[in-house]
Design an enzyme around this catalytic site. Structure first.
Site, PDB file in Angstrom:
ATOM      1  N   GLU A 149     -27.761  17.635 -34.281  1.00  9.44           N
ATOM      2  CA  GLU A 149     -28.360  16.320 -33.772  1.00  9.44           C
ATOM      3  C   GLU A 149     -29.336  15.893 -34.788  1.00  9.44           C
ATOM      4  OE1 GLU A 149     -31.766  15.048 -30.437  1.00  9.44           O
ATOM      5  OE2 GLU A 149     -30.227  16.677 -29.734  1.00  9.44           O
ATOM      6  N   CYS A 158     -36.814  12.874 -29.095  1.00 10.96           N
ATOM      7  CA  CYS A 158     -35.569  12.618 -29.879  1.00 10.96           C
ATOM      8  C   CYS A 158     -34.966  11.227 -29.217  1.00 10.96           C
ATOM      9  CB  CYS A 158     -34.477  13.591 -29.963  1.00 10.96           C
ATOM     10  SG  CYS A 158     -34.066  14.627 -28.558  1.00 10.96           S
TER      11      CYS A 158
END
Length: 506
Positions: free
Chosen positions: A245, A282
């Site tokens: 990620e 995020c």
């Protein structure tokens, strides 16, 4: 040459707190990986794995006061946020124990011999087995839920894979504390402690992904760091899966009708989401397409008031603070960019939240404003004011892959733009929200926390039950005598596992 010390640092002052460890040498990484590889067979029993995960959750909760104290001292995220994160982390461990108990993740298929088929079918039996040692790279912004005891570790252990974690330098003391909890849980469950090991240091991370006995890796962090490790994983003599990620802009589109109906509410909600955790999620909404004109002005007025009332915050470390200040300075200095609330330094160790605005027309083609379409980690967002649906479509066509995409539509009457915009947002992200905010990721079976590159480097999720699939591979047995088959594939189903037999759910 002496090994470099690993210090725990207080981000509120920038001062070292204590030396926690030393950076692992290549030889120490090798020993850690070989130790993990040597005990992988101990995780074969699903009952033991499930008990281990539940014990880890229980011990983590019991140690909660000390874990939260350590994490707050190293991250400045605050006891309230960390208490919730600890509960989420323990819940993740228990959720994967349930996944292991239920057994559907094995994806068992049995097709009996059938000579009437063209071509004929032999007896085939397929299920999934663990890959082997998994390298986990801990995240900076979630010292628990995406770090040593987090989702990558929990899902890998659930799959039957030992884990070697590369601790994040922003919270080494918390990492060591959590590792000790997991290793103690392993011992209580009758497993070798080396099913979980922690190493420290940048070079240790590079050595880890290159180690021939590491079978897969999970990463949460920056595009630059993640891409370097991804490339190293692919360049190995035997490449391995790398589930990274890396970064996400998390675009939001506000329709004209939504802004007219509840612009003030949307502005307040956006402010809360983009400043949550000092903008270090995020899933922070970092880019917003909002209408020009009076309806958009009301939204911006509400956003201005809410962001102005937000207290200055401490970022995870001073390196991130410097990057944030440089990033907002670069963006604010672009032509025709305005700052209704100027983001920047809030004090010697803090940052002040803010947002920038720009005409969407300046973003419809490649140009000097392209930096506004890149993630800036911290409490800032960019609001692009559009004058037509054509501008919206042109800007969306230029966005990179994302973890999330959000659509704000009218709720009290039909919104003519909703269907087309939803279709345009769907290719951009792994999770598409309507009339919500992306910060906050539910640990649920239907969750998908991933997206097109650079959001992630694979099509998998790192949150939810299906995160376990990253650490498994399928294998089929053909015309194999019953006595030689693993118990999961035997005809009488001695373990009572869910399976599909001759195409039908049994």
């Amino acid at each position: 040459m002496a090994a470099a010390p690993v210090w725990s640092v207080d981000p509120r002052t920038g001062n070292p707190r204590e030396q926690v460890a030393v950076e692992a040498t290549a030889e120490e990484v090798d020993r850690a990986v070989r130790a993990a590889h040597a005990v992988r067979a101990s995780l074969a029993d699903r009952t033991v794995r499930a008990a281990f995960l539940r014990t880890a959750a229980d011990l983590l909760a019991e140690a909660g006061e000390h874990v939260i104290e350590a994490a707050d001292a190293e991250t400045a995220l605050g006891p309230a946020r960390l208490t919730g994160e600890l509960a989420r982390t323990a819940a993740q461990l228990r959720a994967f124990a349930e996944v292991v108990d239920e057994g559907a993740f094995l994806d068992i298929h049995i097709d009996h011999e059938d000579a009437t088929r063209t071509p004929p079918w032999p007896d085939l039996r397929r299920y999934k087995i663990p890959l082997g040692v998994v390298a986990v790279y801990a995240a900076s912004n979630f010292p628990l839920a995406f770090s040593v005891p987090g989702g990558d570790t929990a899902s890998a252990l659930a799959a039957g894979c030992p884990v070697v974690v590369k601790a994040h330098p922003d919270h080494p003391a918390t990492s060591e504390l959590c590792a000790s909890v997991l290793r103690r849980a392993a011992a209580q469950a009758g497993l070798p402690e080396d099913v979980v090991t922690v190493v420290h240091g940048f070079e240790a991370g590079v050595e880890l992904v290159r180690h021939p006995l590491v079978s897969a890796a999970g990463f949460t962090g920056s595009v630059r760091g993640g891409r370097a490790l991804f490339d190293a994983a692919a360049a190995r003599p035997a490449p391995i899966p790398f589930h990274g990620e890396l970064g996400s802009l998390n675009p939001v589109v506000v329709t004209e009708a939504a802004a007219a109906e509840r612009g003030e509410q949307i502005g307040t909600g956006l402010a809360g989401s983009m400043t949550m955790g000092a903008g270090q999620f995020c899933t922070k909404p970092g880019f917003v397409l909002a209408p020009a004109g009076d309806t958009g002005d009301r939204l911006l007025k509400s956003l201005t008031e809410a962001v102005s009332d937000t207290e200055a915050g401490v970022l995870l470390d001073h390196r991130m603070r410097d990057a944030f200040l440089a990033g907002v300075r670069e963006r604010a200095g672009l032509p025709d960019v305005q700052a209704p609330v100027t983001p920047g330094a809030g004090g010697e160790h803090t940052v002040a939240a803010g947002f920038l605005t720009v005409p969407a027309a300046l973003l419809t083609a490649e140009g000097p404003h392209d930096a506004l379409l890149e993630e800036c980690f911290g409490p800032v967002t960019v609001v692009a004011r559009y004058t037509s649906q054509e501008e919206v479509a042109a800007v969306l066509s230029r966005l990179p892959g994302n973890l999330t995409a959000t659509l704000q539509i009218a709720t009290e009457e039909a919104d003519d733009d909703a269907a087309g915009l939803l279709a345009a947002l769907t290719p951009l992200a792994g999770r598409v929200l309507v009339n919500g905010w992306p910060t906050g990721v539910a640990v649920a079976p239907a969750q998908h926390h991933g997206g097109p590159y650079p959001a992630t480097t694979s099509t998998s999720t790192s949150v939810g039950a299906t995160a376990i699939e990253r650490w498994l591979r399928p294998v089929s047995y053909q015309t194999t005598p019953e006595a030689l088959l693993p118990p999961e594939l035997r005809e009488d189903n001695p373990l009572g596992l869910p399976r599909r037999v001759d195409g039908r759910r049994a």
